[in-house]
Design an enzyme around this catalytic site. Structure first.
Site, PDB file in Angstrom:
ATOM      1  CG  ASP A 197      19.429  35.522  51.104  1.00 27.84           C
ATOM      2  OD1 ASP A 197      20.560  35.024  51.013  1.00 27.84           O
ATOM      3  OD2 ASP A 197      18.938  35.908  52.183  1.00 27.84           O
ATOM      4  CG  HIS A 216      16.707  31.783  51.851  1.00 31.32           C
ATOM      5  ND1 HIS A 216      16.933  32.234  53.140  1.00 31.32           N
ATOM      6  CD2 HIS A 216      16.081  32.815  51.206  1.00 31.32           C
ATOM      7  CE1 HIS A 216      16.486  33.471  53.259  1.00 31.32           C
ATOM      8  NE2 HIS A 216      15.949  33.846  52.109  1.00 31.32           N
ATOM      9  CG  HIS A 273      11.338  33.681  51.357  1.00 32.63           C
ATOM     10  ND1 HIS A 273      10.895  34.793  52.035  1.00 32.63           N
ATOM     11  CD2 HIS A 273      12.666  33.867  51.166  1.00 32.63           C
ATOM     12  CE1 HIS A 273      11.904  35.616  52.250  1.00 32.63           C
ATOM     13  NE2 HIS A 273      12.996  35.083  51.739  1.00 32.63           N
ATOM     14  CG  HIS A 279      17.835  39.632  48.030  1.00 34.72           C
ATOM     15  ND1 HIS A 279      18.303  40.677  48.792  1.00 34.72           N
ATOM     16  CD2 HIS A 279      17.084  38.853  48.854  1.00 34.72           C
ATOM     17  CE1 HIS A 279      17.851  40.542  50.045  1.00 34.72           C
ATOM     18  NE2 HIS A 279      17.119  39.458  50.107  1.00 34.72           N
TER      19      HIS A 279
END
Length: 308
Positions: A131, A182, A186, A276
């Site tokens: 991510d 994503h 964020h 990540h």
């Protein structure tokens, strides 16, 4: 002209009127087709006028036109083009349309995200997911590690980062990995208004579509936090929601060995592993992946792309 008009007979005037009407109808139809395709052709014209636009694929498809990674700050023109493209994306009659035409039907609205890989039937397969990228240092390093071990993964990209480093989307796709959504900045979707949720998801889908020529089919909410409105918008944009079953907590930088142990101790058939490649220093994650992959492969695990 006035004297010429007197030589027309009543029948001639009738036929002339019919001809004008036919031409007008043809013009309306042509205009409708032009409007329908305006978004696509507008991007093509803009690309021709501005060959340096970082969000344009150099060769069309995924992986085409791979170039050295470099920082590409936003410009006023790029931001204007992005907002125009996003508007055209929202107007699409069906989500999941690719640049090749052939839109797909909306997936069903889910009640929750997929937490494990469906349909594994006990087979030793799992999905590695990363991510918050792309990152100009950590994403290429991870790609090199995955390439060396012959493993595929899914990269859930943040739109703001992808807009600055679009070449990395090409690199990810060219290696056979999945590029997924994503959100754009964020932000926690469950705390946003519906129109802001749609903006967060649609802007990133449009960006991926423009860069790679195909929109994403998977989406992960920031912090894994979904609710009914965000799941509905996710489906309307042609995506399936994905969560995870194995959290390495690599975002907290617990140390390479701790990340390795988290994966090896908790790996199960069908697991979705959360890691990540952006959002902070991820050197520990890169090192951990390089250490645990040989062990997983020796144990008979296969790392797979999720099927939408």
């Amino acid at each position: 002209m006035r004297s010429d008009c007197h030589i027309f007979t009543r029948r001639g005037l009738l036929f002339t009127g019919l001809g004008v009407g036919t031409a007008a109808l043809s013009g309306v139809a042509a205009g409708a087709f032009a409007y329908h395709d305006a978004g696509r052709r507008g991007h093509a014209v803009a690309a021709a006028k501005h060959p340096g636009d970082p969000t344009r694929p150099a060769g069309g498809g995924a992986g085409a036109g791979r170039r050295p990674v470099r920082g590409l700050p936003h410009t006023e023109h790029a931001e204007h083009a992005e907002h125009a493209a996003t508007d055209s994306y929202r107007l699409r009659p069906l989500a999941g349309e690719t640049s090749m035409g052939a839109p797909s039907a909306h997936p069903p609205v889910r009640t929750q995200a997929e937490m494990t890989l469906p349909g594994t039937h006990g087979r030793r397969v799992l999905a590695l997911t990363f991510d918050d990228g792309p990152h100009p240092v950590h994403t290429p390093a991870l790609l090199e590690v995955l390439r060396r071990h012959g493993v595929q993964a899914t990269f859930f990209v943040v739109g703001e980062n992808a807009a600055v480093f679009p070449e990395l989307l090409h690199d990810i796709a060219a290696e056979g990995h999945v590029v997924a959504n994503h959100s754009y900045s964020h932000r926690q979707l469950t705390r946003l208004r519906t129109k802001d949720i749609e903006s967060e998801l649609s802007r990133t889908s449009e960006l991926i579509d423009r860069v790679l020529g195909v929109p994403p089919t998977w989406c992960r909410a920031p912090y894994g936090d979904w609710h009914a409105p965000s799941l509905k918008i996710c489906a309307r944009l042609g995506m399936e929601p994905m969560g995870w079953s194995l959290d390495t907590r690599d975002w907290s930088r617990p140390g390479t060995t701790t990340i390795v142990r988290a994966v090896l101790d908790k790996a199960t058939p069908g697991a979705i592993v959360l890691q990540h490649d952006g959002g902070g220093p991820r050197d520990q994650t890169v090192q951990a992946v390089d250490r645990y992959l040989p062990v997983l492969l020796e144990q008979g695990y296969t790392c797979v792309r999720p099927e939408a």
